[in-house]
Design a protein around this motif. Structure first.
Motif, PDB file in Angstrom:
ATOM      1  N   ASN A   1      -8.635  18.149  11.411  1.00 51.85           N
ATOM      2  CA  ASN A   1      -8.504  19.082  11.293  1.00 51.85           C
ATOM      3  C   ASN A   1      -8.897  19.711  12.170  1.00 51.85           C
ATOM      4  O   ASN A   1      -8.885  21.296  11.978  1.00 51.85           O
ATOM      5  CB  ASN A   1      -7.489  19.432   9.891  1.00 51.85           C
ATOM      6  CG  ASN A   1      -5.964  18.605   9.937  1.00 51.85           C
ATOM      7  OD1 ASN A   1      -5.662  18.560  10.097  1.00 51.85           O
ATOM      8  ND2 ASN A   1      -6.551  18.397   7.871  1.00 51.85           N
ATOM      9  N   ASN A   2     -10.485  20.261  11.373  1.00 53.50           N
ATOM     10  CA  ASN A   2     -11.890  21.365  11.674  1.00 53.50           C
ATOM     11  C   ASN A   2     -12.453  20.674  12.537  1.00 53.50           C
ATOM     12  O   ASN A   2     -13.703  20.916  12.213  1.00 53.50           O
ATOM     13  CB  ASN A   2     -11.618  22.160  10.801  1.00 53.50           C
ATOM     14  CG  ASN A   2     -12.447  23.568  11.568  1.00 53.50           C
ATOM     15  OD1 ASN A   2     -11.744  23.506  12.276  1.00 53.50           O
ATOM     16  ND2 ASN A   2     -13.444  23.730  10.070  1.00 53.50           N
ATOM     17  N   GLU A   3     -12.033  19.884  14.312  1.00 54.07           N
ATOM     18  CA  GLU A   3     -13.525  18.710  14.217  1.00 54.07           C
ATOM     19  C   GLU A   3     -14.345  20.301  14.820  1.00 54.07           C
ATOM     20  O   GLU A   3     -13.890  20.852  15.981  1.00 54.07           O
ATOM     21  CB  GLU A   3     -12.613  17.766  15.143  1.00 54.07           C
ATOM     22  CG  GLU A   3     -13.800  17.053  15.416  1.00 54.07           C
ATOM     23  CD  GLU A   3     -14.517  16.304  13.952  1.00 54.07           C
ATOM     24  OE1 GLU A   3     -15.983  17.152  14.123  1.00 54.07           O
ATOM     25  OE2 GLU A   3     -13.885  15.149  13.659  1.00 54.07           O
ATOM     26  N   ALA A   4     -15.549  19.936  14.943  1.00 52.82           N
ATOM     27  CA  ALA A   4     -16.595  20.393  16.142  1.00 52.82           C
ATOM     28  C   ALA A   4     -18.003  19.788  16.370  1.00 52.82           C
ATOM     29  O   ALA A   4     -17.923  18.718  15.422  1.00 52.82           O
ATOM     30  CB  ALA A   4     -16.758  21.814  15.020  1.00 52.82           C
ATOM     31  N   GLY A   5     -18.198  19.062  16.875  1.00 51.74           N
ATOM     32  CA  GLY A   5     -19.785  18.653  17.762  1.00 51.74           C
ATOM     33  C   GLY A   5     -20.382  19.110  18.187  1.00 51.74           C
ATOM     34  O   GLY A   5     -20.010  20.272  18.803  1.00 51.74           O
ATOM     35  N   GLN A   6     -21.631  18.116  18.435  1.00 56.41           N
ATOM     36  CA  GLN A   6     -22.742  19.258  18.908  1.00 56.41           C
ATOM     37  C   GLN A   6     -23.440  18.218  19.827  1.00 56.41           C
ATOM     38  O   GLN A   6     -23.144  16.890  19.326  1.00 56.41           O
ATOM     39  CB  GLN A   6     -23.644  19.132  17.992  1.00 56.41           C
ATOM     40  CG  GLN A   6     -23.313  20.501  17.049  1.00 56.41           C
ATOM     41  CD  GLN A   6     -24.233  21.038  16.345  1.00 56.41           C
ATOM     42  OE1 GLN A   6     -25.416  21.542  16.067  1.00 56.41           O
ATOM     43  NE2 GLN A   6     -23.408  20.821  14.587  1.00 56.41           N
TER      44      GLN A   6
END
Length: 388
Positions: A311-316
């Motif tokens: 629901n609140n994905e973030a990547g690096q």
């Protein structure tokens, strides 16, 4: 009169001679400067006649087409990709100047590896599977050799075989067969991974039947097969009957491999000759990790991490600039994550960016200093050296 004239002439000549001698004898002696030595001609430094390699083209997939982009985002060419299902590392690849993918017939679900060049498409008939199952492959970087695995879903357990051959189908050799292999649980099947620089194949015993919120593709194990000797060497052997698909990258010489087998979301590097493993520290928002890829020299490593929150994905993108160095974040993306990495050179890479929708796939050029520029749309498949 004549005698007097002669005397006067002699006197005048004597006076002139005396004056000349006086001038020469009276002037101080001047040292004679040595002749100037001519300077040695400079030997010109031989300029390198070898032109730098051309930048590769980036191949992406957007149903039903492969697109070829320059690094600056210029679209160069498109090629058909009909019958392509969801692409993953061993169902769509670049080899030489061709794109290869698993074509699945919509009528009977049989599959075959298809080669797509700038002039047309061709099925590699020797790879065909005429029954329902799965097909995976790995093409050598120059496009001259291929490994492929056919997996058939039996009444109780899957059955798979792994082959290698020249790209024209000659020299077919059976590498491994799950029916005669009793070391692994029945739900592990064979899959080709990649070809090493020395011509050896890396393949995996791969777990099947898993599901869930898995962001990164990987393999459960890594084994090296030498076509010259038929020797098989475990690089990252299967350790348990539940080992998931955690291995994602290996150096071109097979000396190091990277995986997320170190625990929930934690990456590690394995020296394949000794088995010594180095854990990388967990970073902020590192709930999952994968997409490991080594630079051309093998000295640098980049991998992706994600928050693991649907629901609140973030990547690096994480960079380890030297062996033993600390991992550093050089790029971030939200909502979404970086699912694939291909190195262009030691200072830049191509990254596949995934949004939270199947249609939100794009490709960027990312430098090691964090500079990021867009290239194009679609799922990144690989890098292609332009035709000479």
């Amino acid at each position: 009169m004549h005698s007097l004239r002669k005397v006067r002439q002699i006197s005048v000549l004597s006076a002139m001679l005396a004056a000349l001698l006086a001038c020469n004898l009276g002037a101080p002696s001047q040292p004679t400067a040595p002749p100037e030595t001519p300077a040695s001609p400079e030997v010109p430094t031989e300029a390198s006649t070898e032109a730098p390699p051309p930048d590769p083209l980036v191949v992406t997939y957007q149903e039903p087409t492969f697109s070829l982009y320059q690094l600056d985002g210029t679209l160069v060419e498109t090629r058909p990709a009909d019958g392509m299902n969801y692409p993953r590392p061993n169902t769509a690849q670049v080899g030489g100047q061709d794109v290869f993918y698993v074509y699945t017939s919509p009528s009977d679900f049989s599959s075959v590896v298809r080669r797509v060049s700038s002039s047309g498409s061709e099925d590699l008939a020797f790879t065909a599977s005429d029954v329902m199952g799965s097909l995976s492959f790995a093409v050598s970087p120059d496009g001259s050799r291929i490994a492929w695995a056919q997996t058939i879903s039996g009444p109780n357990v899957p059955f798979s075989r792994l082959w290698v051959a020249n790209i024209d189908g000659s020299g077919q050799t059976l590498v491994a067969d799950s029916e005669t292999e009793t070391e692994f649980a029945d739900y592990f099947v064979l899959e080709p991974v990649t070809w090493l620089a020395n011509g050896d194949l890396v393949y995996a015993w791969q777990i099947t039947g898993i599901g869930g919120y898995i962001l990164f593709f990987g393999w459960s194990s890594l084994y090296q097969y030498s076509p010259d000797t038929a020797a098989i060497t475990p690089l990252a052997p299967l350790l348990s009957d539940s080992q998931g698909p955690c291995w994602s990258g290996i150096t071109s010489d097979g000396a190091y491999a990277v995986s997320s087998c170190g625990g929930p979301g934690q990456m590690l590097e394995r020296a394949t000759a000794t088995g010594v493993e180095t854990l990388f520290p967990l970073l902020a928002d590192q709930g999952q990790a994968g997409a490991g890829a080594y630079s051309p020299s093998g000295d640098q490593l980049a991998y992706g991490i994600a928050r693991s929150d649907y629901n609140n994905e973030a990547g690096q993108v994480i960079l380890v600039a030297s062996r033993g160095g600390a991992p550093v974040s050089i790029a971030s993306h939200a909502p979404g994550y970086f699912h694939r990495i291909f190195w262009v050179a030691e200072d830049r890479m191509v990254v596949g960016v995934s949004g939270m929708d199947a249609n939100q796939m794009s490709v960027d050029l990312l430098r090691t200093d964090g500079t990021r520029t867009p290239i194009g749309e679609g799922t990144v498949i690989g890098l292609m050296t332009p035709a000479p």
